[in-house]
Design a protein around this motif. Structure first.
Motif, mmCIF file in Angstrom:
data_model
loop_
_atom_site.group_PDB
_atom_site.id
_atom_site.type_symbol
_atom_site.label_atom_id
_atom_site.label_comp_id
_atom_site.label_asym_id
_atom_site.label_seq_id
_atom_site.Cartn_x
_atom_site.Cartn_y
_atom_site.Cartn_z
ATOM 1 N N ASP A 1 0.826 -1.213 0.000
ATOM 2 C CA ASP A 1 0.000 0.000 0.000
ATOM 3 C C ASP A 1 0.856 1.257 0.000
ATOM 4 N N TYR B 1 -2.935 -7.817 -6.290
ATOM 5 C CA TYR B 1 -3.281 -6.824 -5.266
ATOM 6 C C TYR B 1 -2.674 -5.466 -5.619
ATOM 7 N N THR C 1 -1.878 -4.344 -8.558
ATOM 8 C CA THR C 1 -2.592 -3.785 -9.700
ATOM 9 C C THR C 1 -3.929 -3.185 -9.266
ATOM 10 N N ALA C 2 -4.649 -3.894 -8.404
ATOM 11 C CA ALA C 2 -5.934 -3.396 -7.910
ATOM 12 C C ALA C 2 -5.777 -2.096 -7.137
ATOM 13 N N LYS C 3 -4.614 -1.927 -6.499
ATOM 14 C CA LYS C 3 -4.356 -0.706 -5.732
ATOM 15 C C LYS C 3 -3.764 0.410 -6.587
ATOM 16 N N GLY C 4 -3.612 0.147 -7.885
ATOM 17 C CA GLY C 4 -3.096 1.178 -8.781
ATOM 18 C C GLY C 4 -1.604 1.388 -8.698
ATOM 19 N N LYS C 5 -0.869 0.408 -8.219
ATOM 20 C CA LYS C 5 0.581 0.531 -8.109
ATOM 21 C C LYS C 5 1.263 0.255 -9.451
ATOM 22 N N ALA C 6 2.415 0.848 -9.646
ATOM 23 C CA ALA C 6 3.217 0.565 -10.838
ATOM 24 C C ALA C 6 3.847 -0.816 -10.668
ATOM 25 N N THR D 1 -0.744 -6.777 -17.169
ATOM 26 C CA THR D 1 -1.046 -5.676 -16.250
ATOM 27 C C THR D 1 0.219 -4.946 -15.800
ATOM 28 N N ASP E 1 5.641 2.890 -4.175
ATOM 29 C CA ASP E 1 5.458 3.546 -5.465
ATOM 30 C C ASP E 1 5.544 2.528 -6.598
#
Length: 244
Positions: A146, A170, A172-177, A196, A149
Motif C-alpha cells: 500500500d 493486489y 494492480t488493484a491498488k493502482g501501483k506501478a 497488467t 510507489d
C-alpha cells in the motif's frame, strides 16, 4: 551547339565527332556526380542536425528529470526467495546512488511459516497452523505494498509462487506501478499477469535500469547491442506511416 558539331565533323570526320560526344557525355557524368554528392551532403547534414537536435532534447529532458525529482521512491520486492535477485537490485540502486528505499516480505521461509504458531499458539491441523502465519505475514505485505510507489514481483522457474501472483494482482488493484521479473521460459504462463505490468524484465539488472530511467531519465546501453537503431533512425523523422 549543333552547327559547331557539324562543322567539326566535316573537318575531322567521324572520329572527331565521336570524341566530341564522349567529352560531352563525360561532362554530363561529372555534373550528375556533383549533383548526387551535393544531395548526399545535404541529407547527411540534415540527418546529423536531426540527431543532434534529438540528443539535445533528450539531454534537456534528463536534466529536468534529475533536477526536479527530489522524492524518495519506495520499491517493494515481492516473490521468489531462493535466489539473490533482491541483493542484485539493492546493490545496483546503491551503486547508482538512486533515491530509493527497498522493502520486502520476510524472506525466511521457516519463519514466515511458523510465526503464527510461535507467537499466537500452536495448532494441531495444518490449515489452522498456516492460516495464523499467513495472517501475520499479510500485515507486513499489505502495509508495504500500500505504501509503495513501485512493486516488483519476481517469478522463478522452479516453484509455483501463488503468493507472488496474489501480490501482483493486489498491487494492480491498488493502482501501483507493477514490474514483473522472470525468466523467458515462464512468459506464457504469466501472460495475464504481464499484461497488467508496466515493465516485464528478464533479469534483475533490467529492474535497476528501469528505476534509473524512471527516476533520472538515464538510459543504459541498448540491450540488443551496438547495432540497435531507434525507430527515427530506421524510418526517418516525420515518418508518414509510423506503424509501418
Amino acid at each position: 551547339s549543333p552547327s559547331a558539331n557539324s562543322y567539326l565533323c566535316s573537318l575531322g570526320g567521324q572520329s572527331k565527332c565521336s570524341l566530341l560526344c564522349f567529352l560531352a557525355a563525360l561532362q554530363l557524368l561529372r555534373y550528375c556526380i556533383h549533383i548526387v554528392a551535393s544531395l548526399h551532403i545535404a541529407l547527411t547534414t540534415t540527418h546529423s542536425m536531426l540527431a543532434l537536435r534529438h540528443l539535445a532534447r533528450r539531454t534537456a529532458a534528463r536534466t529536468l528529470a534529475t533536477s526536479t525529482n527530489s522524492r524518495t521512491w519506495k520499491v517493494y520486492l515481492s516473490g521468489e526467495i531462493h535466489s539473490d535477485w533482491r541483493e542484485v537490485i539493492g546493490d545496483g540502486v546503491a551503486q547508482r546512488n538512486l533515491p530509493v528505499t527497498i522493502d520486502a516480505p520476510n524472506t525466511s521461509h521457516e519463519d514466515s511459516d511458523d510465526c503464527g504458531a510461535i507467537i499466537l499458539g500452536d495448532e494441531e491441523k495444518r490449515p489452522n497452523y498456516d492460516n495464523k502465519g499467513a495472517r501475520l505475514n499479510l500485515i507486513r505485505t499489505r502495509t508495504l505494498i500500500d505504501d509503495a510507489d513501485v512493486v516488483v514481483v519476481r517469478f522463478g522457474d522452479k516453484y509455483r509462487q501463488w503468493n507472488a501472483a496474489f501480490d501482483a494482482g493486489y498491487a494492480t488493484a491498488k493502482g501501483k506501478a507493477l514490474v514483473t521479473l522472470h525468466p523467458p521460459g515462464v512468459s506464457h504462463m504469466l501472460k495475464e499477469v504481464n499484461a497488467t505490468a508496466l515493465a516485464v524484465c528478464e533479469d534483475a539488472s533490467q529492474v535497476v535500469d528501469v528505476l534509473d530511467y524512471v527516476i533520472t531519465g538515464a538510459l543504459p546501453a541498448p540491450r540488443d547491442g551496438p547495432g540497435f537503431k531507434t525507430m527515427m533512425e530506421r524510418q526517418g523523422a516525420g515518418n508518414p506511416n509510423p506503424g509501418g
